[in-house]
Write a protein that holds these residues in place. Structure first.
Motif, short mmCIF file in Angstrom:
data_model
loop_
_atom_site.label_atom_id
_atom_site.label_comp_id
_atom_site.label_asym_id
_atom_site.label_seq_id
_atom_site.Cartn_x
_atom_site.Cartn_y
_atom_site.Cartn_z
N GLU A 1 -89.20 74.20 -10.96
CA GLU A 1 -88.06 75.03 -11.12
C GLU A 1 -88.56 76.51 -11.06
O GLU A 1 -87.50 77.37 -11.10
CB GLU A 1 -87.39 74.44 -12.40
CG GLU A 1 -86.83 73.19 -12.54
CD GLU A 1 -86.09 72.51 -13.80
OE1 GLU A 1 -86.29 73.73 -14.92
OE2 GLU A 1 -85.29 71.60 -13.64
N GLN A 2 -89.56 76.80 -11.50
CA GLN A 2 -89.88 78.12 -11.46
C GLN A 2 -91.26 78.46 -10.45
O GLN A 2 -92.32 78.70 -10.60
CB GLN A 2 -90.32 78.48 -12.85
CG GLN A 2 -89.43 78.39 -13.97
CD GLN A 2 -89.83 78.64 -15.35
OE1 GLN A 2 -90.85 79.10 -15.49
NE2 GLN A 2 -88.85 78.70 -16.14
N GLU B 1 -91.81 80.83 -8.75
CA GLU B 1 -92.05 82.35 -8.58
C GLU B 1 -93.50 82.47 -9.39
O GLU B 1 -94.11 83.39 -9.20
CB GLU B 1 -91.17 83.29 -9.04
CG GLU B 1 -90.77 83.17 -10.41
CD GLU B 1 -89.75 82.06 -10.77
OE1 GLU B 1 -89.21 81.82 -11.89
OE2 GLU B 1 -89.36 81.36 -9.57
N GLN B 2 -93.99 81.39 -10.47
CA GLN B 2 -94.92 81.72 -11.32
C GLN B 2 -96.15 81.32 -10.57
O GLN B 2 -97.39 81.79 -11.20
CB GLN B 2 -94.86 80.86 -12.64
CG GLN B 2 -93.63 81.48 -13.41
CD GLN B 2 -93.49 80.49 -14.65
OE1 GLN B 2 -94.34 79.52 -14.86
NE2 GLN B 2 -92.56 80.57 -15.73
N TRP B 3 -96.18 80.63 -9.52
CA TRP B 3 -97.12 79.95 -8.71
C TRP B 3 -97.04 80.58 -7.25
O TRP B 3 -96.62 79.88 -6.23
CB TRP B 3 -97.18 78.76 -8.80
CG TRP B 3 -97.10 77.93 -10.21
CD1 TRP B 3 -96.11 77.55 -10.82
CD2 TRP B 3 -98.11 77.85 -10.82
NE1 TRP B 3 -96.36 77.12 -12.03
CE2 TRP B 3 -97.88 77.05 -11.97
CE3 TRP B 3 -99.63 77.88 -10.74
CZ2 TRP B 3 -98.49 76.74 -13.36
CZ3 TRP B 3 -100.50 77.72 -11.80
CH2 TRP B 3 -99.89 76.98 -13.00
N ARG B 4 -97.69 81.75 -7.18
CA ARG B 4 -97.63 82.34 -5.99
C ARG B 4 -98.87 81.95 -5.11
O ARG B 4 -99.89 81.59 -5.65
CB ARG B 4 -98.09 83.86 -5.99
CG ARG B 4 -96.85 84.82 -6.60
CD ARG B 4 -97.15 86.17 -6.64
NE ARG B 4 -98.21 86.35 -7.68
CZ ARG B 4 -98.66 87.41 -7.86
NH1 ARG B 4 -98.02 88.66 -7.36
NH2 ARG B 4 -99.59 87.71 -8.68
N ASP C 1 -105.22 81.46 -5.26
CA ASP C 1 -103.65 80.89 -5.87
C ASP C 1 -103.69 79.49 -5.68
O ASP C 1 -103.23 78.81 -6.68
CB ASP C 1 -102.57 81.58 -5.38
CG ASP C 1 -102.71 83.30 -5.50
OD1 ASP C 1 -103.30 83.53 -6.81
OD2 ASP C 1 -102.02 84.04 -4.91
N SER D 1 -106.09 77.62 -7.89
CA SER D 1 -105.43 77.78 -9.40
C SER D 1 -104.40 76.82 -9.54
O SER D 1 -104.37 75.87 -10.60
CB SER D 1 -104.89 79.15 -9.73
OG SER D 1 -104.35 79.33 -10.79
N LEU D 2 -103.65 76.43 -8.57
CA LEU D 2 -102.17 75.49 -8.80
C LEU D 2 -102.96 74.31 -9.03
O LEU D 2 -102.55 73.25 -9.63
CB LEU D 2 -101.22 75.56 -7.55
CG LEU D 2 -100.31 74.79 -7.58
CD1 LEU D 2 -99.54 74.48 -8.92
CD2 LEU D 2 -99.58 74.99 -6.34
N ASP E 1 -92.09 72.93 -14.64
CA ASP E 1 -92.34 74.41 -14.38
C ASP E 1 -92.68 74.64 -13.15
O ASP E 1 -92.04 75.87 -12.63
CB ASP E 1 -93.42 74.66 -15.56
CG ASP E 1 -92.85 74.55 -16.86
OD1 ASP E 1 -91.64 74.51 -17.16
OD2 ASP E 1 -93.81 74.43 -17.63
N VAL E 2 -93.29 73.71 -12.53
CA VAL E 2 -93.86 74.08 -10.91
C VAL E 2 -92.70 73.93 -9.97
O VAL E 2 -92.72 74.87 -9.24
CB VAL E 2 -94.95 72.91 -10.79
CG1 VAL E 2 -95.22 73.33 -9.00
CG2 VAL E 2 -96.19 73.18 -11.54
#
Length: 360
Positions: free
Chosen positions: A67-68, A70-73, A79, A82-83, A64-65
């Motif tokens: 391939e996507q 954009e979910q983790w700005r 931010d 949070s990651l 998820d991290v």
């Protein structure tokens, strides 16, 4: 040479006291391979029961991290935190079961050998621990050679076994590197299980051998010389010479107390020269006459002298004197078998109207 001679002279098994003292000082047979086996077993249990699910969950999180993204700005510090919090939680969830299992089995491996105990002797500074000469001797001792052999076994033999066992999975691992991340984790889990089975079996065999060797070596180091066994027996039982002296002093004191009781006697029965038994009879004190003193030879002579000094009647009755001397102890009431003979003598004493006189 002196050390070798001393080791050769240790032909006796260690006593219970020697073993107990060694354990109290922290000298206990502890195998270092048992915790290693417990650690390998812990990894295997984790790989079987927890690793597949944990890897799948961690793989999905990483997928998820990456391939996507954009979910983790990452525009602000919040931010980034949070990651990192998300990744730390996933990694912690992945590692926590393994750490718990390793801690439990590691502690259990040591407790299985000996219960934990706080021993100050183990932390006391000792110069031989920093001595180069002593360290050199430990390295090339029998124990050092055994530790070296175990290291060779763990490194060379175990590596060879793993190479032969995993040789067939070489190309499968290369193909997996270009697969989906979840597939990589699953394949890695299968290979790890196979590796851990081999490691657990090898370390288990090594730990079993090491346990027997460690206990044997510990027992042999505690063997004693004949002189050490004698000295320990003296310490435990007391020096025979000292104990004989103590018994002699106790007999002398008992004899003095007994002689001091002769003036309280009512009558004395003699052999006439070899034995003397002093009896006391007061109706208000005892139901039957009691022996307050007895002796033979010099002690008998002393009893008769004191009896004469205090005008205590002396009766010569060799059979009665010998029998009472053999059968009645001091400060004991005479048995009923002597009642009749002694009653006649007591009657003569009390029936006498004249002052106490010597009777020969």
């Amino acid at each position: 040479m002196a050390d070798d001679d001393d080791e050769d002279s240790k032909t006796e098994d260690p006593t219970e006291k020697k073993l107990r003292d060694a354990m109290e000082k922290g000298n206990i047979p502890t195998s270092r391979e048992v915790p290693l086996f417990a650690t390998a077993l812990g990894f295997y249990l984790y790989a079987v029961f927890f690793l597949p699910g944990s890897m799948a969950r961690l793989g999905q999180a990483l997928k998820d991290v990456f391939e996507q993204p954009e979910q983790w700005r990452l525009g602000t510090a919040v931010d980034v935190v949070s990651l990192f919090t998300f990744l730390a939680w996933e990694i912690g969830t992945f590692l926590a079961p393994m750490l718990i299992i390793l801690i439990l089995l590691g502690v259990g491996g040591n407790v299985a050998q000996h219960m934990p105990a706080f021993v100050l002797e183990r932390i006391r500074p000792q110069l031989d621990r920093i001595s180069l000469f002593k360290g050199w001797q430990r390295i090339f001792s029998a124990q050092g050679m055994v530790e070296f052999a175990k290291s060779i076994f763990k490194i060379v033999i175990l590596s060879a076994i793993l190479v032969f066992a995993l040789r067939s999975d070489y190309f499968a691992v290369i193909d997996t590197m270009f697969s989906d991340p979840q597939v990589i984790f699953v394949k890695f889990s299968e290979i790890l299980n196979k590796m851990m089975i081999i490691v657990v079996m090898a370390t288990g065999l090594l730990a079993a051998i090491d346990v027997f060797w460690t206990r044997y070596h510990w027992y042999e180091k505690l063997r004693m010389t004949k002189q050490e066994v004698k000295e320990e027996y003296k310490q435990a039982q007391g020096d025979p010479i000292v104990k004989a002296r103590q018994r002699s002093i106790a007999r002398d004191r008992a004899r003095k107390r007994m002689i001091a009781s002769v003036p309280r006697a009512t009558l004395v029965i003699t052999n006439p020269t070899h034995y003397a038994v002093a009896l006391r009879y007061v109706r208000e004190e005892n139901e039957a006459p009691m022996v307050v003193a007895k002796g033979q030879d010099l002690v008998a002579l002393k009893i008769r002298e004191i009896a004469r000094e205090h005008d205590i009647p002396i009766f010569e009755d060799p059979p009665l004197a010998r029998s009472m001397f053999a059968q009645v102890s001091v400060d004991s009431v005479i048995p009923s078998i002597f009642y009749k003979a002694v009653a006649e003598l007591v009657h003569r004493v009390y029936a006498s109207k004249a002052p106490k006189r010597r009777i020969r």
